[in-house]
Write a protein that holds these residues in place. Sequence first.
Motif, mmCIF file in Angstrom:
data_model
loop_
_atom_site.group_PDB
_atom_site.id
_atom_site.type_symbol
_atom_site.label_atom_id
_atom_site.label_comp_id
_atom_site.label_asym_id
_atom_site.label_seq_id
_atom_site.Cartn_x
_atom_site.Cartn_y
_atom_site.Cartn_z
ATOM 1 N N ILE A 323 5.883 -5.041 0.012
ATOM 2 C CA ILE A 323 6.109 -3.884 -0.850
ATOM 3 C C ILE A 323 4.805 -3.256 -1.338
ATOM 4 O O ILE A 323 4.640 -2.028 -1.288
ATOM 5 C CB ILE A 323 6.984 -4.276 -2.062
ATOM 6 C CG1 ILE A 323 8.396 -4.675 -1.608
ATOM 7 C CG2 ILE A 323 7.055 -3.124 -3.072
ATOM 8 C CD1 ILE A 323 9.267 -5.238 -2.716
ATOM 9 N N ARG A 327 3.385 -1.871 3.130
ATOM 10 C CA ARG A 327 3.996 -0.531 3.163
ATOM 11 C C ARG A 327 3.005 0.568 2.765
ATOM 12 O O ARG A 327 2.904 1.569 3.482
ATOM 13 C CB ARG A 327 5.234 -0.502 2.259
ATOM 14 C CG ARG A 327 5.892 0.873 2.113
ATOM 15 C CD ARG A 327 6.435 1.391 3.433
ATOM 16 N NE ARG A 327 7.146 2.649 3.243
ATOM 17 C CZ ARG A 327 7.736 3.326 4.209
ATOM 18 N NH1 ARG A 327 7.711 2.859 5.441
ATOM 19 N NH2 ARG A 327 8.355 4.459 3.970
ATOM 20 N N TRP A 353 7.046 3.719 -1.841
ATOM 21 C CA TRP A 353 7.983 2.903 -2.611
ATOM 22 C C TRP A 353 9.338 2.737 -1.923
ATOM 23 O O TRP A 353 9.963 1.682 -1.999
ATOM 24 C CB TRP A 353 8.184 3.510 -4.006
ATOM 25 C CG TRP A 353 9.105 2.706 -4.873
ATOM 26 C CD1 TRP A 353 10.357 3.052 -5.308
ATOM 27 C CD2 TRP A 353 8.851 1.396 -5.415
ATOM 28 N NE1 TRP A 353 10.902 2.054 -6.076
ATOM 29 C CE2 TRP A 353 9.996 1.020 -6.160
ATOM 30 C CE3 TRP A 353 7.783 0.519 -5.340
ATOM 31 C CZ2 TRP A 353 10.090 -0.194 -6.820
ATOM 32 C CZ3 TRP A 353 7.872 -0.705 -5.995
ATOM 33 C CH2 TRP A 353 9.012 -1.037 -6.727
ATOM 34 N N THR A 390 14.213 -5.822 -1.872
ATOM 35 C CA THR A 390 13.968 -4.390 -1.679
ATOM 36 C C THR A 390 15.172 -3.544 -2.097
ATOM 37 O O THR A 390 15.007 -2.471 -2.674
ATOM 38 C CB THR A 390 13.597 -4.065 -0.219
ATOM 39 O OG1 THR A 390 14.644 -4.503 0.660
ATOM 40 C CG2 THR A 390 12.297 -4.716 0.180
ATOM 41 N N GLN A 394 13.924 -1.657 -5.265
ATOM 42 C CA GLN A 394 13.608 -0.309 -4.810
ATOM 43 C C GLN A 394 14.841 0.594 -4.737
ATOM 44 O O GLN A 394 14.781 1.766 -5.106
ATOM 45 C CB GLN A 394 12.913 -0.381 -3.446
ATOM 46 C CG GLN A 394 11.549 -1.057 -3.533
ATOM 47 C CD GLN A 394 10.879 -1.202 -2.182
ATOM 48 O OE1 GLN A 394 11.447 -1.763 -1.245
ATOM 49 N NE2 GLN A 394 9.661 -0.699 -2.073
#
Length: 413
Positions: A323, A327, A353, A390, A394
């Motif tokens: 994350i 990414r 994000w 995630t 997220q």
Amino acid sequence: METSIHTIASNNLLILFSIVAMTGIVCSKLSEKINIPDVVLFLIAGIFIGPSVFKFIDISAYQIENQLILTFGSAFILYLGGKEISLKVLKNVRITVLLLSTLGVIVSTFMMKEVVGLTFEVSSMTALLSGAIIASTDPATLVPIFNSIKIKDKVKQTVISESAFNDATGAILTSAVLAIILSGKFSIKENLYSLSTMVIVGIIIGIMTGILLLKLVNDKPYGILKDFAPIISIISVIISYELSTKLGGSGYMSCFIVGIINGNKKNFNIWLTQKSYDADVHVVETLGTICRMMIFIILGSQVDLQILIKYFVPSVVSVICLIFIVRPVSVILCTIFDKNANWSKKEILFMMWVRETGVIPAALCGIITSMKIPGYEVISSVVFMTILITLIIQGSTTKYIANKLGLLELDNE
């Protein structure tokens, strides 16, 4: 005696399907109440109804059926991902999407190979396979999230297009790594040739299958199957996958291309009657929902709690690195070269994000687990925690982050 054995097996399979389907429906309704992505609840519910806790289902007794669900389910989800792509909008951000779904996946795969290799101390091929599986994002999760918030179309289409394209890339890359592991041979020249063949053949078969079969349901005199649009959609996924695989191509890429053609019919001069269009939408969406339920609940049921607890800390560390390091690096590398898109810092931060992991990694992990590939316990732990973290963190903060970065269409709220 043989007949009775087959009858018992069939009845057990029907009961298993009913349990999974009802569990999925309950989880879907519950997700609406508590505002958590339904796939998170599917995973958790799968653990509880599986062998680890209540032992309501055990898919290990149905390996062929398990493989069928995972293979068709992932192919059909890729088809649905392709349908969400707008070629008109994609034209303006094509370089970024192309880089994110190719270079981005490769960078993520090899960076995660190093992360998993360090945190778990496993073989390089096991670490590489883990990286390939979790390198892609998830259109099946992102599309519902973006449908619920009004975000700038440029960013929305880029993220959705990337997730659909990189799912296909991730699936192909995983297949290539798996082939190396099973054969025990590695040659850069041979593997690049194999990978290129898979992509090219997959694209060609996808285009041919998509256009030819859709022409049959066209609202024209030669559209002799116009009343069977939903069935043709399902058959197109099966035919494109199988034909591409037989010819050495990527079945996943073919299904994805068929989805793009189906979602952009007018660009190919294909028109459906309103009746056919409505029927196709309803049937395809329903089947897509069933596939998502089956894949995630079955994946959850295959999770061994003892192994998950054993690898909990390194799995969480791996996801945090994905994350906050992997990414961002891949997004920066893939956006700085696209001068035409004119990305702002806030838009780039948002894309860093938003990278939920979902259906395709889950399906690929399920296939690896069922095959008992060396290191599958580590792979399943990493994939499970990646999906869980995630989606919860997220997925539930997408609107908040978009609002903070000023990317919401306020006039439409």
